[in-house]
Write an enzyme that holds these catalytic residues in place. Structure first.
Site, PDB file in Angstrom:
ATOM      1  N   ASP A 223       0.848  -1.202   0.000  1.00 38.18           N
ATOM      2  CA  ASP A 223       0.000   0.000   0.000  1.00 38.18           C
ATOM      3  C   ASP A 223       0.881   1.249   0.000  1.00 38.18           C
ATOM      4  O   ASP A 223       0.691   2.145   0.811  1.00 38.18           O
ATOM      5  CB  ASP A 223      -0.907  -0.028   1.251  1.00 38.18           C
ATOM      6  CG  ASP A 223      -1.971   1.048   1.220  1.00 38.18           C
ATOM      7  OD1 ASP A 223      -2.233   1.599   0.136  1.00 38.18           O
ATOM      8  OD2 ASP A 223      -2.539   1.341   2.286  1.00 38.18           O
ATOM      9  N   LYS A 226       2.430   3.441  -5.985  1.00 37.27           N
ATOM     10  CA  LYS A 226       1.788   2.467  -6.893  1.00 37.27           C
ATOM     11  C   LYS A 226       2.771   1.937  -7.942  1.00 37.27           C
ATOM     12  O   LYS A 226       2.686   0.785  -8.342  1.00 37.27           O
ATOM     13  CB  LYS A 226       0.549   3.072  -7.572  1.00 37.27           C
ATOM     14  CG  LYS A 226      -0.440   3.719  -6.595  1.00 37.27           C
ATOM     15  CD  LYS A 226      -0.766   2.857  -5.388  1.00 37.27           C
ATOM     16  CE  LYS A 226      -1.181   3.683  -4.186  1.00 37.27           C
ATOM     17  NZ  LYS A 226      -1.143   2.974  -2.903  1.00 37.27           N
ATOM     18  N   ASP A 251      -3.586  -2.894  -2.103  1.00 37.82           N
ATOM     19  CA  ASP A 251      -4.650  -1.879  -2.119  1.00 37.82           C
ATOM     20  C   ASP A 251      -4.508  -0.984  -3.363  1.00 37.82           C
ATOM     21  O   ASP A 251      -3.442  -0.954  -3.998  1.00 37.82           O
ATOM     22  CB  ASP A 251      -4.535  -1.036  -0.834  1.00 37.82           C
ATOM     23  CG  ASP A 251      -5.714  -0.082  -0.665  1.00 37.82           C
ATOM     24  OD1 ASP A 251      -6.766  -0.302  -1.292  1.00 37.82           O
ATOM     25  OD2 ASP A 251      -5.578   0.901   0.100  1.00 37.82           O
ATOM     26  N   ASN A 252      -5.563  -0.257  -3.689  1.00 37.95           N
ATOM     27  CA  ASN A 252      -5.527   0.798  -4.734  1.00 37.95           C
ATOM     28  C   ASN A 252      -5.118   0.295  -6.114  1.00 37.95           C
ATOM     29  O   ASN A 252      -4.501   1.044  -6.878  1.00 37.95           O
ATOM     30  CB  ASN A 252      -4.544   1.920  -4.341  1.00 37.95           C
ATOM     31  CG  ASN A 252      -4.899   2.594  -3.043  1.00 37.95           C
ATOM     32  OD1 ASN A 252      -4.091   2.648  -2.129  1.00 37.95           O
ATOM     33  ND2 ASN A 252      -6.104   3.104  -2.938  1.00 37.95           N
ATOM     34  N   GLU A 283     -11.286   4.604  -0.141  1.00 36.40           N
ATOM     35  CA  GLU A 283     -11.542   4.825   1.282  1.00 36.40           C
ATOM     36  C   GLU A 283     -12.442   6.035   1.570  1.00 36.40           C
ATOM     37  O   GLU A 283     -12.337   7.061   0.923  1.00 36.40           O
ATOM     38  CB  GLU A 283     -10.217   4.991   2.048  1.00 36.40           C
ATOM     39  CG  GLU A 283      -9.248   6.028   1.511  1.00 36.40           C
ATOM     40  CD  GLU A 283      -8.278   5.463   0.475  1.00 36.40           C
ATOM     41  OE1 GLU A 283      -8.538   4.387  -0.078  1.00 36.40           O
ATOM     42  OE2 GLU A 283      -7.255   6.125   0.216  1.00 36.40           O
TER      43      GLU A 283
HETATM   44  C1  LIG Z   1      -1.393   5.022   1.076  1.00 33.43           C
HETATM   45  S1  LIG Z   1      -0.264   5.389   2.353  1.00 33.43           S
HETATM   46  C2  LIG Z   1      -0.332   3.921   3.351  1.00 33.43           C
HETATM   47  C3  LIG Z   1      -1.593   3.786   4.127  1.00 33.43           C
HETATM   48  C4  LIG Z   1      -1.544   2.738   5.207  1.00 33.43           C
HETATM   49  N1  LIG Z   1      -1.173   1.458   4.670  1.00 33.43           N
HETATM   50  C5  LIG Z   1      -2.891   2.622   5.869  1.00 33.43           C
HETATM   51  O1  LIG Z   1      -3.787   2.030   5.258  1.00 33.43           O
HETATM   52  O2  LIG Z   1      -3.072   3.128   6.967  1.00 33.43           O
HETATM   53  C6  LIG Z   1       1.272   5.223   1.524  1.00 33.43           C
HETATM   54  C7  LIG Z   1       2.476   5.369   2.443  1.00 33.43           C
HETATM   55  O3  LIG Z   1       3.575   4.752   1.754  1.00 33.43           O
HETATM   56  C8  LIG Z   1       4.737   5.508   1.946  1.00 33.43           C
HETATM   57  N2  LIG Z   1       5.606   5.216   0.805  1.00 33.43           N
HETATM   58  C9  LIG Z   1       5.486   5.645  -0.465  1.00 33.43           C
HETATM   59  N3  LIG Z   1       6.416   5.097  -1.253  1.00 33.43           N
HETATM   60  C10 LIG Z   1       7.140   4.281  -0.462  1.00 33.43           C
HETATM   61  C11 LIG Z   1       8.237   3.416  -0.695  1.00 33.43           C
HETATM   62  N4  LIG Z   1       8.748   3.257  -1.919  1.00 33.43           N
HETATM   63  N5  LIG Z   1       8.716   2.715   0.349  1.00 33.43           N
HETATM   64  C12 LIG Z   1       8.184   2.855   1.592  1.00 33.43           C
HETATM   65  N6  LIG Z   1       7.142   3.656   1.863  1.00 33.43           N
HETATM   66  C13 LIG Z   1       6.628   4.359   0.862  1.00 33.43           C
HETATM   67  C14 LIG Z   1       4.270   6.940   2.013  1.00 33.43           C
HETATM   68  O4  LIG Z   1       5.176   7.745   2.711  1.00 33.43           O
HETATM   69  C15 LIG Z   1       2.909   6.799   2.690  1.00 33.43           C
HETATM   70  O5  LIG Z   1       3.046   7.040   4.066  1.00 33.43           O
END
Ligand SMILES: C[S@@+](CC[C@H](N)C(=O)[O-])C[C@H]1O[C@@H](n2cnc3c(N)ncnc32)[C@H](O)[C@@H]1O
Length: 300
Positions: A223, A226, A251-252, A283
């Protein structure tokens, strides 16, 4: 009390546009239309916020998130402090040590105050069911954000299970830790600041510091970015951490969308993976559809 900032911003936009229209009758036609548009949108946002059950696209908190989309996918915070506000709200409104109450308070905050990019309550039930069915001992999450999905997984995972969650924004990781500690699950969930695509540093840490070994990973929830879904899944497969029967939930997949990931799993159907597609909604609203994939690893 409901947050009225959306109503205030809506009426301010509406009022300002109307004042300009009234004071400058000779405004060029295009600008006049734009001002009327602004006045109407402001009025609709105000009415929508005040009616108690806002339509998502007319919620100021959702519009704000969409306006900050570029920042959202680079820094992974909306930019108006809502992540920190959520942590404070949980500390003051959720009963300490009560996991159910913390999840409830976060969902209320997202419906009534500021929408957030958590997996949310509707898709969260698909995630819950996958964890319940699989009974994993070692779980990995890619994308912690404020720790909501981890709370849900911790609620349904067995008592001897441990969840490792990867998050590359240290501020998000710190917020998640505070919320988990408040919920009383801080010893069952570990956040690791990093990314599987950082040249091997995080993969090595998972192996050396957290005991990730061949065939030892039972469940993955993807998640995060993408575009990183497929490469990160392939990294996990290449590390040989999965075993036949391990489950990966993503997800997504429809919105914002991970088409390469979906195509890859379709191509692998029945050979390395067996996937169930769950149609659901993005969501905290019921207008935009989304897709959650639940994939069982069959081995190489
Ligand atoms: C959609 S949110 C996650 C939501 C969480 N899983 C929830 O449902 O409560 C995406 C998160 O992924 C982190 N993120 C984005 N790219 C990433 C990467 N390549 N590696 C680790 N974290 C990443 C972002 O900082 C963000 O906090």
């Amino acid at each position: 009390m409901r947050n009225l900032s959306g109503a205030v911003i809506g009426s301010a936009a509406s009022g300002a546009a109307l004042v300009v229209l009234a004071r400058k009758p000779n405004t060029p036609r295009v600008l006049r239309w734009a001002l009327w548009g602004c006045a109407s949108l402001g009025a609709v946002v105000t009415a929508n916020e005040l009616n108690g059950k806002p339509v998502p696209f007319l919620r100021w908190s959702v519009l704000r998130m969409m306006l900050g989309r570029r920042r959202l996918v680079t820094e992974w915070q909306v930019g108006d402090g809502r992540e920190e506000a959520l942590a404070k709200h949980v500390m003051t409104h959720a009963r300490q040590g009560d996991l159910d109450d913390v999840i409830r308070v976060i969902d209320d905050f997202c419906y009534q105050r500021s929408a957030m990019m958590n997996v949310g309550d509707e898709k969260g039930q698909i995630l819950d069911q996958a964890v319940r069915r699989t009974q994993p001992r070692r779980l990995l999450e890619l994308g912690t954000y404020c720790g909501y999905s981890a709370l849900r997984m911790a609620r349904v995972m067995r008592s001897d299970a441990h969840l490792y969650s990867i998050e590359f924004n240290p501020a998000n990781a710190a917020i998640a830790r505070r919320i988990w500690d408040h919920a009383g699950i801080g010893d069952r969930v570990t956040v690791i600041v990093g990314s599987l695509g950082d040249g091997g540093a995080t993969l090595r840490r998972l192996h050396a510091e957290h005991g990730f070994t061949d065939g030892g990973l039972d469940f993955v929830f993807i998640d995060h970015d993408k575009a990183a879904y497929l490469p990160d899944l392939q990294r996990i497969v290449n590390e040989c951490w999965l075993h036949p029967g391990s489950v990966v939930v993503a997800d997504n997949v429809k919105f914002p969308g991970a088409p390469e990931y979906r195509t890859y799993l379709r191509d692998q159907e029945g050979t390395s993976w067996r996937t169930t597609e769950h149609w659901t909604h993005l969501e905290y609203q019921s207008l935009i559809r989304d897709l959650v994939l639940d994939s069982e690893y069959l081995g190489r």
